[in-house]
Motif scaffolding. Structure first.
Motif, mmCIF file in Angstrom:
data_model
loop_
_atom_site.group_PDB
_atom_site.id
_atom_site.type_symbol
_atom_site.label_atom_id
_atom_site.label_comp_id
_atom_site.label_asym_id
_atom_site.label_seq_id
_atom_site.Cartn_x
_atom_site.Cartn_y
_atom_site.Cartn_z
ATOM 1 N N LYS A 50 38.461 32.299 64.120
ATOM 2 C CA LYS A 50 37.201 31.849 64.702
ATOM 3 C C LYS A 50 36.569 30.941 64.002
ATOM 4 C CE LYS A 50 38.213 34.394 68.197
ATOM 5 N NZ LYS A 50 38.907 33.673 69.495
ATOM 6 N N ILE A 51 36.759 30.860 62.560
ATOM 7 C CA ILE A 51 35.798 30.316 61.536
ATOM 8 C C ILE A 51 36.415 28.976 61.105
ATOM 9 C CG2 ILE A 51 34.979 30.414 59.348
ATOM 10 C CD1 ILE A 51 34.548 33.497 59.765
ATOM 11 N N PHE A 52 37.572 28.968 60.898
ATOM 12 C CA PHE A 52 38.416 27.752 60.300
ATOM 13 C C PHE A 52 38.459 26.781 61.513
ATOM 14 C CE2 PHE A 52 40.395 30.487 57.044
ATOM 15 C CZ PHE A 52 39.584 30.258 56.315
ATOM 16 N N ASP A 53 38.631 25.462 61.176
ATOM 17 C CA ASP A 53 38.907 24.496 62.218
ATOM 18 C C ASP A 53 40.240 24.702 62.920
ATOM 19 O OD1 ASP A 53 36.463 23.374 61.873
ATOM 20 O OD2 ASP A 53 36.871 21.574 61.036
ATOM 21 N N GLU A 54 41.353 25.035 61.954
ATOM 22 C CA GLU A 54 42.429 25.223 62.321
ATOM 23 C C GLU A 54 43.164 26.553 61.566
ATOM 24 O OE1 GLU A 54 45.351 21.976 62.495
ATOM 25 O OE2 GLU A 54 43.883 20.721 62.537
ATOM 26 N N GLY A 70 33.583 27.079 56.852
ATOM 27 C CA GLY A 70 34.732 27.177 57.508
ATOM 28 C C GLY A 70 35.236 25.691 58.267
ATOM 29 N N LYS A 71 34.199 24.708 58.167
ATOM 30 C CA LYS A 71 34.321 23.372 58.550
ATOM 31 C C LYS A 71 35.433 22.587 57.653
ATOM 32 C CE LYS A 71 30.105 22.636 60.993
ATOM 33 N NZ LYS A 71 28.887 21.919 61.137
ATOM 34 N N PHE A 72 36.295 21.886 58.535
ATOM 35 C CA PHE A 72 37.190 20.880 57.882
ATOM 36 C C PHE A 72 38.297 21.988 56.983
ATOM 37 C CE2 PHE A 72 33.227 18.720 58.105
ATOM 38 C CZ PHE A 72 33.397 17.900 59.323
ATOM 39 N N ILE A 73 38.307 23.279 57.459
ATOM 40 C CA ILE A 73 39.259 24.062 56.570
ATOM 41 C C ILE A 73 40.505 24.382 57.550
ATOM 42 C CG2 ILE A 73 39.835 26.126 55.495
ATOM 43 C CD1 ILE A 73 36.865 26.360 54.486
ATOM 44 N N ASN A 90 36.919 20.691 53.585
ATOM 45 C CA ASN A 90 37.783 19.721 53.513
ATOM 46 C C ASN A 90 39.231 20.154 52.626
ATOM 47 O OD1 ASN A 90 35.729 18.284 54.801
ATOM 48 N ND2 ASN A 90 36.281 16.389 53.765
ATOM 49 N N VAL A 91 39.777 21.275 53.161
ATOM 50 C CA VAL A 91 40.822 21.788 52.360
ATOM 51 C C VAL A 91 41.807 22.229 53.513
ATOM 52 C CG1 VAL A 91 41.934 23.664 51.100
ATOM 53 C CG2 VAL A 91 39.605 22.994 50.378
ATOM 54 N N SER A 92 43.040 21.299 53.247
ATOM 55 C CA SER A 92 44.151 21.945 54.151
ATOM 56 C C SER A 92 45.293 22.758 53.345
ATOM 57 C CB SER A 92 44.884 20.614 54.553
ATOM 58 O OG SER A 92 45.845 20.703 55.447
ATOM 59 N N ILE A 93 45.602 23.826 53.762
ATOM 60 C CA ILE A 93 46.590 24.931 53.072
ATOM 61 C C ILE A 93 47.649 24.902 54.027
ATOM 62 C CG2 ILE A 93 46.953 27.285 52.499
ATOM 63 C CD1 ILE A 93 44.069 27.414 51.679
ATOM 64 N N GLY A 94 48.847 24.511 53.530
ATOM 65 C CA GLY A 94 50.381 24.522 54.451
ATOM 66 C C GLY A 94 50.376 26.058 55.037
#
Length: 184
Positions: A50-54, A70-73, A90-94
């Motif tokens: 619910k918090i992370f963008d994706e 949680g924005k842009f995560i 602004n973090v993207s974790i695969g």
């Protein structure tokens, strides 16, 4: 009008999840401890969705993790954020990323270019996203600085300070982090 109502409800859901996460769920026992009653992981995972963008499936958000708002995560399938870790925006974790405890992922810093003005008055630098590929293992107490890309299949040794990009399938460690060996 309908889209405004939907956006409002999504925002309300996100902020309710943030309140519940920071007031209660963040303090639940670590996922692998018996006193968690196997409830900590699914509760925090639900809130992360619910918090992370994706947010992928099977995400493990551990005890004490700070995730800003949680924005842009973005967090991929079966990835985890370690105990007491800090993740800025602004973090993207695969997918399939393992993270040890006390990891810090920074995407911004202070401006320092004008020596005639105290640094605290110079404001912040522009946000530089951090991108972590799939199947990465980040050891305990690693610090990842703004703008870094960590390639797929990499291992970041405990205590490393990652100041620049890490090539795929590399094992790095130290301060600043340097290549120790290649996995392929």
């Amino acid at each position: 009008m309908k889209s405004k109502v939907i956006n409002y409800l999504k925002s309300l859901e996100k902020y309710t999840a943030l309140i519940f996460y920071y007031s209660i769920a963040r303090h639940l026992p670590p996922s692998d401890e018996p006193q968690s009653l196997k409830l900590s992981k699914p509760i925090r995972g639900f809130l992360a969705s619910k918090i992370f963008d994706e947010c992928g499936v099977g995400v493990n958000l551990e005890k004490g993790a700070y995730i800003a708002d949680g924005k842009f995560i973005r967090v991929g399938n079966y990835s985890g954020i370690g105990i007491n870790s800090l993740v800025q925006r602004n973090v993207s974790i695969g997918n399939d990323v393992m993270m040890g405890r006390d990891v810090i992922i920074m995407t911004t810093s202070h401006e320092t270019s004008d020596a005639s003005i105290p640094m605290r008055y110079q404001g912040g630098k522009e946000v530089s996203p951090v991108i972590i590929g799939d199947d990465v293992w980040i050891g305990s107490r690693v610090i990842i600085l703004p703008g870094v890309r960590i390639g797929t299949g990499s291992i970041i040794g405990a205590g490393a300070v990652v100041t620049r990009d890490v090539e795929p399938y590399s094992v790095v460690g130290g301060t600043p982090a340097k290549i120790i060996k290649k996995r392929k």
